[in-house]
Design a protein around this motif. Structure first.
Motif, PDB file in Angstrom:
ATOM      1  N   ILE A  76       0.807  -1.225   0.000  1.00 49.22           N
ATOM      2  CA  ILE A  76       0.000   0.000   0.000  1.00 49.22           C
ATOM      3  C   ILE A  76       0.839   1.273   0.000  1.00 49.22           C
ATOM      4  N   MET A  77       2.158   1.135   0.079  1.00 51.64           N
ATOM      5  CA  MET A  77       2.992   2.344   0.126  1.00 51.64           C
ATOM      6  C   MET A  77       2.930   3.101  -1.195  1.00 51.64           C
ATOM      7  N   SER A  78       3.075   4.420  -1.123  1.00 52.44           N
ATOM      8  CA  SER A  78       3.170   5.253  -2.315  1.00 52.44           C
ATOM      9  C   SER A  78       4.630   5.260  -2.769  1.00 52.44           C
ATOM     10  N   HIS A  79       4.847   5.021  -4.063  1.00 53.56           N
ATOM     11  CA  HIS A  79       6.210   4.993  -4.586  1.00 53.56           C
ATOM     12  C   HIS A  79       6.166   5.226  -6.093  1.00 53.56           C
ATOM     13  N   PRO A  80       7.217   5.689  -6.738  1.00 49.21           N
ATOM     14  CA  PRO A  80       8.432   6.206  -6.093  1.00 49.21           C
ATOM     15  C   PRO A  80       8.123   7.494  -5.355  1.00 49.21           C
ATOM     16  N   ILE A  81       8.948   7.847  -4.379  1.00 49.11           N
ATOM     17  CA  ILE A  81       8.672   9.036  -3.579  1.00 49.11           C
ATOM     18  C   ILE A  81       9.608  10.177  -3.950  1.00 49.11           C
ATOM     19  N   VAL A  82       9.165  11.373  -3.595  1.00 47.50           N
ATOM     20  CA  VAL A  82       9.949  12.579  -3.828  1.00 47.50           C
ATOM     21  C   VAL A  82      10.800  12.858  -2.596  1.00 47.50           C
ATOM     22  N   THR A  83      12.086  13.098  -2.794  1.00 49.68           N
ATOM     23  CA  THR A  83      12.973  13.429  -1.685  1.00 49.68           C
ATOM     24  C   THR A  83      13.779  14.680  -2.029  1.00 49.68           C
ATOM     25  N   LEU A  84      14.282  15.340  -0.997  1.00 50.18           N
ATOM     26  CA  LEU A  84      15.225  16.442  -1.167  1.00 50.18           C
ATOM     27  C   LEU A  84      16.438  16.183  -0.279  1.00 50.18           C
ATOM     28  N   ARG A  85      17.564  16.776  -0.628  1.00 48.03           N
ATOM     29  CA  ARG A  85      18.773  16.629   0.193  1.00 48.03           C
ATOM     30  C   ARG A  85      18.727  17.604   1.373  1.00 48.03           C
ATOM     31  N   GLU A  86      19.418  17.245   2.446  1.00 48.17           N
ATOM     32  CA  GLU A  86      19.408  18.070   3.644  1.00 48.17           C
ATOM     33  C   GLU A  86      20.099  19.415   3.443  1.00 48.17           C
ATOM     34  N   ASP A  87      20.946  19.544   2.385  1.00 49.26           N
ATOM     35  CA  ASP A  87      21.609  20.820   2.143  1.00 49.26           C
ATOM     36  C   ASP A  87      20.812  21.725   1.214  1.00 49.26           C
ATOM     37  N   GLU A  88      19.618  21.274   0.775  1.00 46.71           N
ATOM     38  CA  GLU A  88      18.759  22.129  -0.029  1.00 46.71           C
ATOM     39  C   GLU A  88      17.965  23.063   0.884  1.00 46.71           C
ATOM     40  N   SER A  89      17.287  24.029   0.266  1.00 48.01           N
ATOM     41  CA  SER A  89      16.725  25.129   1.051  1.00 48.01           C
ATOM     42  C   SER A  89      15.223  25.030   1.269  1.00 48.01           C
ATOM     43  N   LEU A  90      14.745  25.883   2.164  1.00 42.37           N
ATOM     44  CA  LEU A  90      13.306  26.018   2.400  1.00 42.37           C
ATOM     45  C   LEU A  90      12.590  26.355   1.101  1.00 42.37           C
ATOM     46  N   TYR A  91      13.202  27.224   0.294  1.00 38.05           N
ATOM     47  CA  TYR A  91      12.574  27.604  -0.980  1.00 38.05           C
ATOM     48  C   TYR A  91      12.409  26.380  -1.881  1.00 38.05           C
ATOM     49  N   ASP A  92      13.432  25.520  -1.949  1.00 34.86           N
ATOM     50  CA  ASP A  92      13.331  24.296  -2.740  1.00 34.86           C
ATOM     51  C   ASP A  92      12.143  23.459  -2.268  1.00 34.86           C
ATOM     52  N   ALA A  93      12.014  23.324  -0.958  1.00 36.14           N
ATOM     53  CA  ALA A  93      10.914  22.530  -0.397  1.00 36.14           C
ATOM     54  C   ALA A  93       9.562  23.146  -0.719  1.00 36.14           C
ATOM     55  N   MET A  94       9.473  24.472  -0.676  1.00 31.94           N
ATOM     56  CA  MET A  94       8.214  25.142  -0.999  1.00 31.94           C
ATOM     57  C   MET A  94       7.798  24.879  -2.441  1.00 31.94           C
ATOM     58  N   VAL A  95       8.755  24.973  -3.358  1.00 33.62           N
ATOM     59  CA  VAL A  95       8.459  24.741  -4.771  1.00 33.62           C
ATOM     60  C   VAL A  95       8.026  23.298  -5.008  1.00 33.62           C
ATOM     61  N   VAL A  96       8.787  22.348  -4.457  1.00 36.44           N
ATOM     62  CA  VAL A  96       8.518  20.936  -4.704  1.00 36.44           C
ATOM     63  C   VAL A  96       7.197  20.488  -4.087  1.00 36.44           C
ATOM     64  N   THR A  97       6.937  20.881  -2.840  1.00 37.57           N
ATOM     65  CA  THR A  97       5.686  20.448  -2.199  1.00 37.57           C
ATOM     66  C   THR A  97       4.473  21.049  -2.885  1.00 37.57           C
ATOM     67  N   ARG A  98       4.597  22.286  -3.385  1.00 36.18           N
ATOM     68  CA  ARG A  98       3.474  22.883  -4.104  1.00 36.18           C
ATOM     69  C   ARG A  98       3.261  22.212  -5.453  1.00 36.18           C
ATOM     70  N   ALA A  99       4.356  21.952  -6.169  1.00 35.41           N
ATOM     71  CA  ALA A  99       4.255  21.337  -7.495  1.00 35.41           C
ATOM     72  C   ALA A  99       3.728  19.909  -7.413  1.00 35.41           C
ATOM     73  N   GLU A 100       4.210  19.145  -6.423  1.00 35.70           N
ATOM     74  CA  GLU A 100       3.848  17.737  -6.307  1.00 35.70           C
ATOM     75  C   GLU A 100       2.660  17.501  -5.372  1.00 35.70           C
ATOM     76  N   LYS A 101       2.180  18.589  -4.723  1.00 35.39           N
ATOM     77  CA  LYS A 101       1.042  18.504  -3.796  1.00 35.39           C
ATOM     78  C   LYS A 101       1.328  17.487  -2.670  1.00 35.39           C
ATOM     79  N   LEU A 102       2.455  17.718  -1.982  1.00 37.93           N
ATOM     80  CA  LEU A 102       2.905  16.809  -0.932  1.00 37.93           C
ATOM     81  C   LEU A 102       2.651  17.385   0.455  1.00 37.93           C
ATOM     82  N   ARG A 103       2.377  16.494   1.425  1.00 38.52           N
ATOM     83  CA  ARG A 103       2.255  16.885   2.828  1.00 38.52           C
ATOM     84  C   ARG A 103       3.454  16.434   3.637  1.00 38.52           C
TER      85      ARG A 103
END
Length: 326
Positions: A76-103
């Protein structure tokens, strides 16, 4: 002001579960620890995610088949999943979560191993904090009269993800989204296409009708294209009158059909353009896929370059059409 890095934002006390772990244990763990998701890992690398929504679906399924709770997590797991690296920024996370509609956004280290988790709530709180800091910065600049206000406003604008004129994604958001999308394509073989479009004879339109009318035309173009797009597609202002459309899970043939339909929709709006041989406003576009003959292009910049070449093919074919890269 330096951007917030995800390593400073993430919850690091996150442990994954094996893909073969029974769902019953995962349900019990989520309930006991009061967490909203569980990451599925293999060799410490995140390969899937189980969220509260998945749990609701599972519990409904157990009404008909109680043995479902003994099934493995991978079912039942969702895959493949979207990940970001720990050295990426808050802005990167904002763009990706909005584009991919992630919680929920798993964070990995430079080796791709699970390092932590960032939630939609974490991102929202951090973003509000950034806005507060920026407001203080501007207020201090006004009081002290020593800081250039234009520079402060430019920094605020840089944090924006939207082009103020066309009300679509801006260039910075486009680059972040393309970087993420292309990385996923190289990792998972997930096809996407880029369409680069511009307004035919736009300079002549501006010269004849004025820049105010030109600005209004750009807004109409963006709105018309958006109305033709799927929810998973994204559009950005590439520069000047050019827009870039990011078409996920779409091959070259499908992208060409879509783009011709969007160009036709703009022509049907019927905006007068006496300096065009068509007599009304038209657009041209070039399309390029990320994966060609089973091989992903080295960078997203190469995909855009090929789309740009295809755009010039359309322009040389009397415009008002779309062409795909060879």
């Amino acid at each position: 002001m330096q951007e917030i890095k995800l390593r400073d934002l993430m919850t690091s006390e996150v442990r994954g579960v094996d893909r073969h772990a029974p769902l019953k244990k995962i349900v019990e763990s989520m309930a006991h620890h009061k967490i909203s998701c569980k990451l599925v890992t293999e060799n410490d690398e995140p390969i899937g995610i189980i969220t509260e929504r998945d749990m609701v679906k599972l519990l409904l399924a157990t009404a008909a088949d109680p043995s479902m709770l003994e099934h493995p997590a991978e079912e039942i797991m969702s895959h493949p999943i979207v990940t970001l690296r720990e050295d990426e920024s808050l802005y990167d996370a904002m763009v990706v979560t909005r584009a991919e509609k992630l919680r929920h956004l798993p964070i990995v280290d430079r080796n791709g191993k699970l390092a932590g988790l960032v939630t939609q709530s974490d991102i929202a709180k951090a973003h509000f904090h950034v806005i507060e800091l920026q407001a203080e910065m501007i207020e201090r600049a006004i009081k002290e009269k020593t800081v250039d206000l234009e520079e402060a406003n430019a920094e605020l604008q840089a944090m924006s993800m939207e082009d103020a004129l066309m009300e679509i994604g801006n260039r910075r958001a486009m680059e972040v989204d393309l970087e993420h999308t292309h990385a996923a394509s190289m990792r998972n073989g997930r096809q996407y296409c880029v369409a680069l479009a511009d307004v035919d004879y736009f300079k002549k339109y501006n010269d004849h009708y004025g820049h105010g009318a030109g600005d209004e035309v750009l807004r109409i173009v963006a709105k018309t294209f958006e109305e033709c797009m799927r929810k998973s597609d994204r559009i950005y202002r590439y520069g000047g009158e050019e827009v870039l459309l990011l078409l996920s899970d779409t091959d070259s043939e499908g992208a060409l059909i879509f783009m011709k339909r969007a160009i036709e929709a703009l022509a049907k709006v019927g905006i007068p353009h006496c300096e065009s041989p068509y007599g009304f406003l038209t657009s041209s576009a070039g399309i390029a896929p990320a994966i060609v003959n089973g091989k992903c292009r080295a960078t997203w910049q190469e995909v855009v370059e090929e789309a740009d070449k295809a755009l010039y093919v359309s322009k040389n074919a009397n415009r008002n059409t779309a062409s795909a890269a060879a």
